[in-house]
Design an enzyme around this catalytic site. Structure first.
Site, PDB file in Angstrom:
ATOM      1  CG  HIS A  52       0.503   1.869  -1.731  1.00  0.00           C
ATOM      2  ND1 HIS A  52      -0.396   2.874  -1.460  1.00  0.00           N
ATOM      3  CD2 HIS A  52       0.343   0.957  -0.742  1.00  0.00           C
ATOM      4  CE1 HIS A  52      -1.066   2.586  -0.353  1.00  0.00           C
ATOM      5  NE2 HIS A  52      -0.637   1.426   0.095  1.00  0.00           N
ATOM      6  CD  GLU A 156      -2.744  -3.472   4.732  1.00  0.00           C
ATOM      7  OE1 GLU A 156      -1.702  -2.795   4.598  1.00  0.00           O
ATOM      8  OE2 GLU A 156      -3.414  -3.870   3.758  1.00  0.00           O
TER       9      GLU A 156
END
Length: 269
Positions: A52, A156
């Protein structure tokens, strides 16, 4: 005559000797200078993020070089669980990898295979060309490489939580790391990392890892949650990020020196 070299310890070595949860932070700016500043902070580990953050191979390499020599361990997160990309990050000299979006035992097995040379995996052989082997200045690198690499997989998603025991059972997995943000999204409560359902799922994974003797970590920027998970039994944790610290710190300066003047003079008695 070439300088004799040897591979440095990786994150699994730190975890094996730790007497407390190892505390770290994200390094997301893409700047080697910022990475070096963070490396001297006294934290235990830094996560260089390429999922990210504006990081590519060259910037990750520069940050690994900037951090090297400081008493801190660098972990690198590739953008995806991909054999070719993992090979490239390993060849850069990254010894500890956090692989994102590992939902199944097959995903975990693929991550491990990408870090192992044949016949134990599928990592391409280029040690003479790569910083990982210091251009073949580390003796017998091909035979010892697996011992110097830490494979951490990221839990996740709801699917990963359901599969956590099976994922941890995959040979070659050195640790699991729980990401409450994406976990919350997968549970239908986007942005609610402290939702009781999300917290319960994180706690389930921590307990499962503790029972299996598997090192487990978590991401928690909010201090109450960080302390909660540390008390719950995590072995390592991320508690902040370079970009977040800069954002909040610069906002605090603006609030202190600008906003107070914008409000006008204080009323007199």
């Amino acid at each position: 005559m070439p300088v004799p070299l040897k591979s440095q310890p990786s994150f699994k070595d730190d975890l094996a000797t730790a007497q407390r949860p190892l505390t770290g932070m994200w390094v997301c700016s893409g700047s080697p200078l910022v990475a070096e500043i963070c490396a001297g902070s006294g934290l235990d580990w830094l996560l260089i993020d390429a999922e990210h953050s504006p990081n590519g191979l060259e910037s990750v390499l520069a940050q690994l070089q900037a951090i090297n020599g400081y008493p801190v361990t660098a972990v690198v997160r590739p953008p995806v669980n991909d054999t070719v990309i993992i090979k490239q990050y390993l060849d850069l000299g990254a010894q500890s990898l956090l692989i994102p979006m590992v939902h199944t035992p097959d995903d975990a097995a693929a991550a491990v295979a990408a870090t192992r040379y044949p016949p134990n995996g599928v990592r391409g052989v280029g040690s003479a060309l790569a910083r990982s082997a210091r251009w073949n200045r580390i003796p017998d690198y091909l035979s010892v490489a697996a011992q110097t690499i830490t494979v951490i997989v990221q839990i996740e998603s709801s699917q990963a939580v359901e599969n956590v025991e099976a994922i941890m059972a995959v040979d070659g997995i050195d640790a699991v790391f729980i990401g409450p943000s994406d976990l919350a999204a997968s549970m239908g409560v986007l942005g609610e990392q402290e939702n009781p359902r999300v917290v319960a799922a994180v706690e389930h994974c921590i307990k499962a890892a503790n029972a299996a003797g598997m090192p487990v970590g978590v991401n928690a920027f909010a201090e109450p949650m960080a302390l909660h998970y540390m008390s719950a039994g995590v072995d390592f944790i991320l508690t902040g990020a370079d970009v977040a610290l800069l954002a909040r710190g610069s906002e605090a300066l603006a609030a202190k020196y600008i906003n107070s003047f914008d409000a006008g003079p204080s009323a007199s008695y």
